[in-house]
Scaffold this motif. Structure first.
Motif: not given
Length: 120
Positions: A3-12, A21-40
């Motif tokens: 399952q694909k997950i988008l991780v949003v946090d301003d701290a790299a 944590i997510l990758t080791k748990g068997g999830y696929e991190v498909v993207g990252e965003a550093a703020d709410g604008v980028e998140a959408l």
């Protein structure tokens, strides 16, 4: 298929920890965003199965981003991440449509338990 997950946090560093944590748990991190604008933008582009959203971020906070994502996709699954002592914000986030929240610093088992519960 993972399952694909988008991780949003301003701290790299926080994004990296969560991604690990997510990758080791068997999830696929498909993207990252550093703020709410980028998140959408990333949500619209990547269509992840779930989004983890930090509450406190520059430009647009996690609650505003959550509302934007839910307006774009009412069925979006979002889990909020917050530091200790942000209970009132957590309540606001749940009312805005968040499915769960994870407290920082992250505990791997709690993160995976939350994601599994939300994704069913």
């Amino acid at each position: 298929m993972a399952q694909k997950i988008l991780v949003v946090d301003d701290a790299a560093f926080m994004r990296m920890m969560l991604k690990d944590i997510l990758t080791k748990g068997g999830y696929e991190v498909v993207g990252e965003a550093a703020d709410g604008v980028e998140a959408l933008t990333k949500y619209q582009e990547l269509k992840p199965d779930l989004v983890t959203l930090d509450i406190t971020m520059p430009n647009k906070d996690g609650i505003a981003a959550l509302k934007d994502i839910k307006a774009f996709d009412p069925s979006a699954l979002c889990v909020m991440c917050s530091a200790m002592g942000q209970q009132s914000m957590v309540i606001e986030a749940i009312q805005a449509g968040a499915k769960d929240f994870i407290v920082k610093p992250f505990q791997a088992d709690r993160v995976i338990e939350s994601i599994r519960k939300v994704l069913g």
